[in-house]
Design an enzyme around this catalytic site. Structure first.
Site, PDB file in Angstrom:
ATOM      1  N   SER A   1       5.650  -6.235   2.657  1.00 57.50           N
ATOM      2  CA  SER A   1       6.810  -6.063   1.775  1.00 57.50           C
ATOM      3  C   SER A   1       8.074  -6.599   2.447  1.00 57.50           C
ATOM      4  O   SER A   1       8.936  -7.184   1.799  1.00 57.50           O
ATOM      5  CB  SER A   1       7.013  -4.590   1.443  1.00 57.50           C
TER       6      SER A   1
ATOM      7  N   ARG B   1     -17.544  16.022  13.297  1.00 64.21           N
ATOM      8  CA  ARG B   1     -17.945  16.420  14.660  1.00 64.21           C
ATOM      9  C   ARG B   1     -18.974  17.568  14.585  1.00 64.21           C
ATOM     10  O   ARG B   1     -19.953  17.585  15.325  1.00 64.21           O
ATOM     11  CB  ARG B   1     -16.709  16.839  15.449  1.00 64.21           C
TER      12      ARG B   1
ATOM     13  N   GLU C   1     -10.847  -0.369  10.496  1.00 63.63           N
ATOM     14  CA  GLU C   1     -11.607  -1.234   9.580  1.00 63.63           C
ATOM     15  C   GLU C   1     -11.538  -2.706   9.993  1.00 63.63           C
ATOM     16  O   GLU C   1     -12.459  -3.463   9.735  1.00 63.63           O
ATOM     17  CB  GLU C   1     -11.142  -1.048   8.123  1.00 63.63           C
TER      18      GLU C   1
ATOM     19  N   GLY D   1       0.839  -1.207   0.000  1.00 70.73           N
ATOM     20  CA  GLY D   1       0.000   0.000   0.000  1.00 70.73           C
ATOM     21  C   GLY D   1       0.871   1.253   0.000  1.00 70.73           C
ATOM     22  O   GLY D   1       1.849   1.320   0.734  1.00 70.73           O
TER      23      GLY D   1
ATOM     24  N   ARG E   1       0.510  -4.980  -4.877  1.00 65.37           N
ATOM     25  CA  ARG E   1       0.615  -6.170  -4.026  1.00 65.37           C
ATOM     26  C   ARG E   1       0.824  -7.290  -5.042  1.00 65.37           C
ATOM     27  O   ARG E   1       0.035  -7.432  -5.964  1.00 65.37           O
ATOM     28  CB  ARG E   1      -0.655  -6.364  -3.224  1.00 65.37           C
TER      29      ARG E   1
ATOM     30  N   ARG F   1      13.485  10.159  -3.477  1.00 62.77           N
ATOM     31  CA  ARG F   1      14.357  11.301  -3.798  1.00 62.77           C
ATOM     32  C   ARG F   1      15.609  11.310  -2.912  1.00 62.77           C
ATOM     33  O   ARG F   1      16.735  11.482  -3.394  1.00 62.77           O
ATOM     34  CB  ARG F   1      13.554  12.593  -3.604  1.00 62.77           C
ATOM     35  N   ALA F   2      15.381  11.084  -1.617  1.00 57.96           N
ATOM     36  CA  ALA F   2      16.516  11.130  -0.688  1.00 57.96           C
ATOM     37  C   ALA F   2      17.476   9.964  -0.949  1.00 57.96           C
ATOM     38  O   ALA F   2      18.698  10.155  -0.957  1.00 57.96           O
ATOM     39  CB  ALA F   2      16.001  11.108   0.750  1.00 57.96           C
TER      40      ALA F   2
ATOM     41  N   ASP G   1      -0.347   2.334   8.195  1.00 57.58           N
ATOM     42  CA  ASP G   1      -0.800   1.491   9.314  1.00 57.58           C
ATOM     43  C   ASP G   1       0.114   1.577  10.543  1.00 57.58           C
ATOM     44  O   ASP G   1      -0.298   1.194  11.641  1.00 57.58           O
ATOM     45  CB  ASP G   1      -0.905   0.034   8.875  1.00 57.58           C
TER      46      ASP G   1
END
Ligand code: F6P
Length: 320
Positions: A105, A155, A223, A11, A72, A21-22, A128
């Site tokens: 991964s 809210r 979820e 994901g 994936r 980039r780094a 996550d």
């Protein structure tokens, strides 16, 4: 060390581009060449890559998603897929490969490490935040901020209509995002897969809240807790309150990375390239107690990151 590869897998998470980039710019400062493999493990199986240079990674620091694409990859779950990827590493004379991704991964990377001498370094990036060996992953802070921004809006309408909202945030297996978001939006109830809940207990809390004068409320649910649609229907039926469900969904995976996600991306990339330059591999980098560290890839794959249950207790006190 002369040639290294970089791949984003699983994901996507905001800050993956900052990490690419780094990696490229730090690697070039050490005179390494960098190949960027496309679509996660798929690119290693099919030998699909592009050469990355400090110029070609210009203008991506602030972008969500990943310029290398991700996937994936079911083929990588089988031995022949892993072997093919190992062949690609040898074919391109890669001395090291940096895998930017999450748990799944890294499990794939562990299998790959058994088939190759190319050194592998994992850079944790997933909304996550469930990677053992790092207090925080690239993208987590961004996703949490995205969710908090949305829930603050929910809210407003919850208060106006005197309703209970269940807000489902991502986290198929773990509740790190739900917990951090729940605490920081002042959720009345937080539901995470790690802690069993019963409808009776939720109803009891809602009744107590109502007796205390709370006429609306937010339930933040990961979820992974199960069917939130059904939960909303059941709670409405039994509580007498109006209950609505809002699923935040994939918006949590996109958007410009926050300062924190970008900083983590840069620091993780620096450590990962440095490790490869010292011929160290089969480890993942991480943030532990404010320091950039590393642990064995195998340990990260086999151990389970604990959820901070004290924070959950604090959230309950704060929801008074
Ligand atoms: O990136 C991690 C994650 O966001 C999980 O929380 C979620 O369950 C999963 O990805 C869903 O992703 P996909 O539909 O891309 O497999």
């Amino acid at each position: 060390m002369k040639n290294i590869g970089v791949v984003t897998s699983g994901g996507d998470a905001p800050g993956m581009n900052a990490a690419i980039r780094a990696v490229v710019r730090i690697a070039y400062s050490k005179n390494f060449q960098v190949l960027g493999f496309k679509r996660g493990w798929e690119g290693l199986i099919t030998n699909t890559f592009k050469t990355l240079t400090p110029r070609s990674v210009g203008g991506i620091l602030q972008l969500g998603g990943t310029i290398l694409y991700t996937s994936r990859c079911p083929r990588f779950r089988k031995r022949d897929g892993v072997k093919k990827a190992a062949e690609t590493l040898a074919l391109n004379n890669l001395d090291g490969i940096i895998v930017i991704g999450g748990n799944g991964s890294f499990k794939g990377a562990l299998e790959l490490s058994k088939e190759t001498d190319t050194l592998i370094v994992g850079v944790p990036a997933t909304i996550d935040n469930d990677v053992f060996g790092t207090d925080e992953t690239i993208g987590f802070d961004t996703a949490a901020n995205t969710a908090v921004t949305e829930i603050d809006k929910i809210r407003d309408t919850a208060i106006s209509h005197e309703r209970i909202f269940i807000v489902e945030v991502m986290g198929r297996k773990r509740g790190f995002l739900a917990l951090t978001v729940g605490v920081t939006v002042g959720a009345e109830i937080i539901l995470v897969p790690e802690v069993k809940y019963t409808k009776e207990k939720i109803l009891k809390t809602l009744r107590e809240n109502s007796a205390r004068g709370k006429r609306s409320g937010i339930i933040v649910a990961a979820e992974g807790i199960g069917d939130t649609r059904k939960l909303a229907i059941d709670l409405e039926e039994k509580s007498g309150a109006e209950v609505r469900l809002s699923i935040l969904g994939y918006a949590q995976r996109g958007g410009n990375p926050t300062t924190r996600s970008r900083l983590l991306a840069n620091l993780f990339a620096d450590k990962a390239v440095e490790m490869l330059s010292k011929e160290q591999g089969n480890r993942i980098v991480g943030l532990q107690k404010g320091r950039i560290t590393s642990i064995k890839l195998e340990k990260s794959c086999k151990a389970e990151k604990p959820l901070d249950l004290d924070l959950l207790k604090l959230a309950n006190i704060l929801a008074a």
